[in-house]
Design a protein around this motif. Structure first.
Motif, PDB file in Angstrom:
ATOM      1  N   ASP A   1      16.268  22.136  -6.510  1.00 38.30           N
ATOM      2  CA  ASP A   1      15.908  21.660  -5.165  1.00 38.30           C
ATOM      3  C   ASP A   1      17.168  21.365  -4.347  1.00 38.30           C
ATOM      4  N   GLU A   2      16.989  21.370  -3.045  1.00 41.30           N
ATOM      5  CA  GLU A   2      18.058  20.972  -2.134  1.00 41.30           C
ATOM      6  C   GLU A   2      17.649  19.668  -1.473  1.00 41.30           C
ATOM      7  N   VAL A   3      18.586  18.716  -1.398  1.00 41.85           N
ATOM      8  CA  VAL A   3      18.283  17.410  -0.841  1.00 41.85           C
ATOM      9  C   VAL A   3      19.314  17.075   0.233  1.00 41.85           C
ATOM     10  N   ALA A   4      18.848  16.412   1.275  1.00 43.99           N
ATOM     11  CA  ALA A   4      19.741  15.982   2.354  1.00 43.99           C
ATOM     12  C   ALA A   4      20.223  14.563   2.074  1.00 43.99           C
TER      13      ALA A   4
ATOM     14  N   LEU B   1      29.557  19.457   2.592  1.00 46.36           N
ATOM     15  CA  LEU B   1      29.663  18.435   3.632  1.00 46.36           C
ATOM     16  C   LEU B   1      29.369  19.038   4.998  1.00 46.36           C
ATOM     17  N   LEU B   2      28.502  18.374   5.751  1.00 49.58           N
ATOM     18  CA  LEU B   2      28.167  18.813   7.101  1.00 49.58           C
ATOM     19  C   LEU B   2      28.907  18.022   8.171  1.00 49.58           C
ATOM     20  N   ARG B   3      29.183  16.763   7.891  1.00 49.16           N
ATOM     21  CA  ARG B   3      29.805  15.924   8.916  1.00 49.16           C
ATOM     22  C   ARG B   3      30.779  14.964   8.251  1.00 49.16           C
ATOM     23  N   ARG B   4      32.017  15.043   8.688  1.00 45.18           N
ATOM     24  CA  ARG B   4      33.015  14.115   8.184  1.00 45.18           C
ATOM     25  C   ARG B   4      32.906  12.806   8.959  1.00 45.18           C
ATOM     26  N   PRO B   5      32.812  11.674   8.265  1.00 49.99           N
ATOM     27  CA  PRO B   5      32.664  10.388   8.973  1.00 49.99           C
ATOM     28  C   PRO B   5      33.931  10.051   9.754  1.00 49.99           C
TER      29      PRO B   5
ATOM     30  N   CYS C   1      22.360  13.580   9.007  1.00 54.23           N
ATOM     31  CA  CYS C   1      22.649  14.301   7.773  1.00 54.23           C
ATOM     32  C   CYS C   1      24.158  14.400   7.550  1.00 54.23           C
ATOM     33  N   VAL C   2      24.589  13.933   6.400  1.00 56.98           N
ATOM     34  CA  VAL C   2      26.008  13.935   6.046  1.00 56.98           C
ATOM     35  C   VAL C   2      26.344  15.147   5.191  1.00 56.98           C
ATOM     36  N   ALA C   3      25.488  15.444   4.196  1.00 57.44           N
ATOM     37  CA  ALA C   3      25.770  16.526   3.260  1.00 57.44           C
ATOM     38  C   ALA C   3      24.465  17.043   2.676  1.00 57.44           C
ATOM     39  N   LEU C   4      24.533  18.245   2.112  1.00 61.77           N
ATOM     40  CA  LEU C   4      23.434  18.823   1.354  1.00 61.77           C
ATOM     41  C   LEU C   4      23.857  18.911  -0.103  1.00 61.77           C
TER      42      LEU C   4
ATOM     43  N   ALA D   1      25.654  25.210  11.144  1.00 58.33           N
ATOM     44  CA  ALA D   1      24.495  25.212  12.039  1.00 58.33           C
ATOM     45  C   ALA D   1      23.210  25.519  11.273  1.00 58.33           C
ATOM     46  N   ALA D   2      23.292  26.461  10.335  1.00 55.57           N
ATOM     47  CA  ALA D   2      22.113  26.807   9.540  1.00 55.57           C
ATOM     48  C   ALA D   2      21.701  25.650   8.637  1.00 55.57           C
ATOM     49  N   ALA D   3      22.692  24.974   8.061  1.00 53.96           N
ATOM     50  CA  ALA D   3      22.393  23.839   7.187  1.00 53.96           C
ATOM     51  C   ALA D   3      21.745  22.707   7.972  1.00 53.96           C
ATOM     52  N   LEU D   4      22.228  22.450   9.179  1.00 50.34           N
ATOM     53  CA  LEU D   4      21.656  21.389  10.004  1.00 50.34           C
ATOM     54  C   LEU D   4      20.209  21.700  10.384  1.00 50.34           C
ATOM     55  N   GLU D   5      19.878  22.972  10.541  1.00 51.74           N
ATOM     56  CA  GLU D   5      18.503  23.351  10.854  1.00 51.74           C
ATOM     57  C   GLU D   5      17.578  23.073   9.672  1.00 51.74           C
ATOM     58  N   ARG D   6      18.116  23.202   8.447  1.00 50.64           N
ATOM     59  CA  ARG D   6      17.282  22.985   7.268  1.00 50.64           C
ATOM     60  C   ARG D   6      17.055  21.502   6.985  1.00 50.64           C
ATOM     61  N   CYS D   7      17.978  20.651   7.415  1.00 55.04           N
ATOM     62  CA  CYS D   7      17.952  19.228   7.035  1.00 55.04           C
ATOM     63  C   CYS D   7      16.619  18.537   7.319  1.00 55.04           C
ATOM     64  N   PRO D   8      15.992  18.690   8.529  1.00 53.81           N
ATOM     65  CA  PRO D   8      14.763  17.924   8.800  1.00 53.81           C
ATOM     66  C   PRO D   8      13.630  18.221   7.832  1.00 53.81           C
TER      67      PRO D   8
END
Length: 649
Positions: A92-95, A154-158, A103-106, A11-18
């Protein structure tokens, strides 16, 4: 290894993605991210740096010495991606987002570097030309000039669509195989574009004698110009497992890795993947992960010698080329089969696909019909073009499955006058080869047994009455024919037709062993494992390239060798039935001077093997000749003491 974020961390990673710089990746890169995060590509935690990839290309290892055969880079193509990559800095961190913007992964940036696609292609595939290799074409199509290295989460498995039911991570296979089933040793098997065939089944059954279970890992993410659709390959494997394998000893899990076309290096990668899924052994056949004839058939096995035993964490089990040996009625590799190409059906996945493409089921001896009918619906592309051409030339298909057709008139049959080049073969030849295999593949071993049973069984109650009657008719007809021939030699008693050999004569001593050394090969004529010119001539006579007179001219032929030559000559009609054996025999002193070939044949007929001498000129086959000697039809004592039953001759 598990780098899939869940719960609060996700959840925290998804908040950072945008608010992060974003790279759009294709479906293949998305799959690679999942394979890294779930441990399929362990020990990797992300995409490799330039130095790591160069080490892999040069040594097959990471810089610290850990075995890893394939470079792994993230180099997304496109102008927008190139702009983002040029703006990134270490730390750096990239989405990583998919084409829908999700967003699939960071990924943490360790390095951005220039990717030399041509140099990489030449090191990995042996060519830098996209048209020459599908792996090179894929690289130029997918990769840009800048690459990103660093660990990912990985944030979301396809979604896996139709393969969701077969989706298992390495952690899940470990739990199933060892915690739930209690296994201690498991063999892995990675398969690609081909339907399961009898070569695969041979490997699985051998493995099941050594381990507790086999884990089947069919690749379902295929990019090939022609193949069997993954859904149909899965269904075919399920059928094979459910119908022909013992329950719970063959496990099926889809492998969604990209097909790299990297030959030997990919074989090592597959072994590491099998290890990560929990396998203790890796089944590696010939031409594993090959592309046409680009790689040597056993390069994918030899590459394992570059690693120390135990270094990969999995034990490879190597298999040579497997084929169907018709005299044994079983699959076999070269090292265990003495029979030549005339008696073999080869097992080629490419050949099987071409047969399916043309709308035929492959021979049941190399591909189960339960499997073939499923694969027939899934072959891509289907059918042939307007000129009747498939993906590969029809002659190449015949050569890959039916090599006997080029040298013999039928499976296990007579040699052709000359070898037929596969380039000259047509669709009609493929039809003939398929019909021949359907008709005769089962009959070779059955025919050998029938000959032995008819010749040696003393209790005749199991003998087919029609076979006995046919032999009696043949014997009567032959006897009536010889009675009517003019200038027939005086008839003597059959049991007096032979006498003891002269003192000191060792009749046929050593000849049996030498005759058994004669072996048919794929050459234009059979060769003999001896330096005896007479035996060489006898082998050529068996192939129809010599007659009896030419054999006699070759030198001193004695005992069983001369008897064999005489039987060949008589069976081909070179000698008349009323010819006295002594007129043509050079070194058979125990023959009564008045004994004719008809006397000998009548003796053989009474023992139930008359047709062996005259039927269809088949005596050029040493399998049948050995049956005669095994039945002891040519021994002087048995002929002299034999008393035929009343009315038999």
């Amino acid at each position: 290894m598990d780098r899939v974020l869940v719960g609060e961390a996700r959840a925290a990673a998804l908040e950072r993605c945008p608010g992060l710089p974003a790279l759009m990746i294709d479906s293949e890169a998305e799959i690679t991210c999942e394979m890294i995060a779930t441990g399929v590509f362990s020990p990797l935690t992300g995409f490799l740096t330039k130095e790591e990839n160069e080490s892999v290309l040069q040594t097959g290892r990471l810089p610290d010495g850990t075995p890893w055969p394939i470079p792994l880079s993230l180099a997304p193509a496109g102008r927008r991606n190139a702009e983002v990559l040029r703006g990134l800095r270490e730390g750096d961190e990239v989405a990583l987002i998919d084409r829908r913007g999700e967003c699939v992964a960071l990924q943490r940036v360790n390095q951005v570097y220039t990717l030399d696609r041509e140099a990489r292609a030449r090191s990995l595939f042996g060519t830098g030309e996209p048209a020459a290799h599908p792996g090179v074409e894929s690289m130029y199509r997918r990769f840009g000039s800048l690459a990103l290295a660093g660990p990912l989460e990985l944030l979301r498995r396809p979604g896996w669509g139709a393969f969701e039911a077969y989706r298992m991570t390495p952690r899940e296979t470990y739990e199933y195989l060892y915690d739930r089933q209690g296994y201690s040793r498991v063999a892995g098997f990675v398969t690609g574009a081909n339907p399961p065939h009898m070569g695969h089944e041979h490997m699985h059954r051998v493995a099941l004698e050594l381990v507790d279970a086999v884990l089947l890992l069919p690749q379902v993410e295929m990019e090939r110009p022609e193949y069997i659709e993954a859904t149909h390959r899965i269904l075919a494997l399920e059928t094979l497992r459910d119908v022909y394998y013992p329950p719970n000893r063959v496990v099926l899990a889809a492998l969604r890795t990209n097909y790299l076309f990297a030959g030997p290096r990919e074989a090592v990668l597959h072994a590491l993947i099998m290890r990560n899924y929990g396998c203790t052994h890796a089944l590696i056949g010939r031409d594993h992960a090959g592309v046409g004839d680009r790689y040597d058939m056993y390069a994918g096995q030899r590459i394992f010698t570059e690693y120390e035993p135990g270094e990969l964490g999995i034990e490879p089990l190597f298999f040579s080329e497997i084929f169907l040996c018709t005299p044994r009625r079983a699959t076999a590799p070269e090292r265990t089969c003495p029979h030549d190409a005339r008696y073999r059906l080869m097992i080629s996945g490419t050949g099987i696909r071409e047969v399916l493409r043309r709308g035929y089921l492959p021979p049941k001896e190399i591909c189960r019909p339960e499997v073939g009918h499923v694969a027939l619906r899934g072959v891509v592309p289907k059918g042939v073009d307007a000129a009747g051409r498939g993906v590969y030339p029809v002659g190449q298909t015949i050569h890959s499955l039916f090599p006997h057709y080029e040298v013999a008139v039928r499976l296990g049959g007579h040699l052709r006058p000359g070898v037929v080049p596969w380039q000259a073969l047509t669709d009609r030849d493929l039809e003939a080869a398929l019909l021949d295999s359907r008709t005769h593949a089962d009959e070779v071993y059955a025919g050998v047994f029938a000959e032995f049973a008819a010749a040696v069984e003393t209790d005749r109650r199991l003998a087919e009455r029609w076979r006995v009657e046919a032999r009696e008719i043949l014997a009567d007809q032959r006897h009536a024919e010889t009675e009517k021939l003019p200038e027939r030699a005086p008839e003597g008693e059959i049991e007096a037709g032979w006498v003891e050999p002269s003192p000191g004569r060792r009749a046929g001593e050593g000849s049996m062993r030498t005759i058994r050394a004669i072996d048919f090969t794929t050459a234009d004529y059979p060769r003999v494992a001896s330096d005896d010119p007479a035996l060489e001539a006898l082998a050529l006579m068996a192939a129809g390239e010599r007659d009896y007179a030419m054999v006699v001219e070759q030198g001193d032929i004695v005992g069983v060798v001369e008897q064999a030559a005489l039987v060949f000559a008589y069976g081909r009609g070179e000698l008349r039935p009323d010819t006295r054996v002594a007129e043509v025999a050079r070194d058979l002193p125990w023959i009564d001077p008045e004994a004719t070939f008809d006397d000998v044949v009548r003796f053989m007929a009474a023992l139930g093997v008359f047709q062996v001498c005259i039927e269809n000129r088949v005596l050029d086959d040493f399998m049948l000749l050995r049956a005669i000697w095994t039945a002891q039809l040519a021994t002087a004592r048995e002929f002299r003491e034999y008393e035929p039953p009343v009315g038999s001759v």
